[in-house]
Design a protein around this motif. Sequence first.
Motif, PDB file in Angstrom:
ATOM      1  N   LEU A  60       0.811  -1.214   0.000  1.00 43.69           N
ATOM      2  CA  LEU A  60       0.000   0.000   0.000  1.00 43.69           C
ATOM      3  C   LEU A  60       0.844   1.263   0.000  1.00 43.69           C
ATOM      4  O   LEU A  60       0.435   2.297  -0.521  1.00 43.69           O
ATOM      5  CB  LEU A  60      -0.926  -0.005   1.225  1.00 43.69           C
ATOM      6  N   LYS A  94      -2.458  -6.709  -5.388  1.00 42.11           N
ATOM      7  CA  LYS A  94      -3.627  -5.925  -5.796  1.00 42.11           C
ATOM      8  C   LYS A  94      -4.869  -6.791  -5.935  1.00 42.11           C
ATOM      9  O   LYS A  94      -5.987  -6.339  -5.666  1.00 42.11           O
ATOM     10  CB  LYS A  94      -3.323  -5.184  -7.096  1.00 42.11           C
ATOM     11  N   MET A  97      -6.184  -7.269  -2.478  1.00 43.96           N
ATOM     12  CA  MET A  97      -6.705  -5.996  -2.007  1.00 43.96           C
ATOM     13  C   MET A  97      -8.122  -5.738  -2.508  1.00 43.96           C
ATOM     14  O   MET A  97      -8.942  -5.142  -1.808  1.00 43.96           O
ATOM     15  CB  MET A  97      -5.803  -4.841  -2.489  1.00 43.96           C
TER      16      MET A  97
END
Length: 308
Positions: A60, A94, A97
Amino acid sequence: MQVLRDDLRAFQGESVLTIGKFDGIHLAHQRLIETIKQRASALDVSSGMVTFDPHPAQVLNPHGPPPLLTDTPQKIALLETLGLDLLIFLTFNKTLMQTRAVDFLAYLNAGLRPRELWVGEDFAMGYQREGDVAFIRAWAASRGIEVFTIPAVQVEGEQVSGSRIRDLLAQGKVAAAARLLGRAPAISGIVHQGDQRGRTIGFPTANILPVPGIALAANGVYATHTVLPDGTKIPSVTNVGTRPTFEGQRCQVESYLFDWEGDLYGKSITVEFIQRLRAEQKFAGIEALLAQIRLDAEQARRLLVSKS
């Protein structure tokens, strides 16, 4: 301890699970682990932890993540010592996420069959942290899964957290950090050959380089224990810093082991930080430095004996 990464098919049976980042495996984490072990034993299932590698902050915030308190090998070793049955690393990227909370929970349920889930009071996961405790409880209710939270842990009125431990290390307050960690803060590394100045002045040191991205005590001199490859723990005095007397540029961890001789080059050691003695400083010359090293060594000896 069974260790899995992403693929859960090798696990058989049911579990009591906890989910989180678990950097440092500090006292609050240890209390949670002890709780799930007790519950797993009562239900005759496996105690398990789901965590992430790399640490979410490294994905992040790749240009400025906080330093980690433990790397992956250290985390595995600590959890094995604590007696956990099952450790699952999920690759944080990702794709993960953007996974919706309901899909993430379904994945865990299919692979790990939790009877209970234990999380912190402020826990949230899934896309945009939509899977908070209320969400998880609502999802779990129709599936016969119980969800519990564990309150924050305090030591001497101070809340145990990874960020607080990092702050203490950055200030050189290793004894205070140890109270929150439940053990001495430590760094491990491979001993490399330095410029051998210590050997020429009567204080040969075992030198390791700090691991990038891992939290390290502030520059200074510390009373320490140095753990050898065979597990032997040797009292020592350690300098963390750049050796300004010699115009050094690179930070190193240099430990002088008391009453020990041997060759550690190329071998892995661990330095446990017990107490800070002083800040790093630049001396006018070798004689002034030598006089201070003798004082540091004697102070470290006395301190370590008093704590043994």
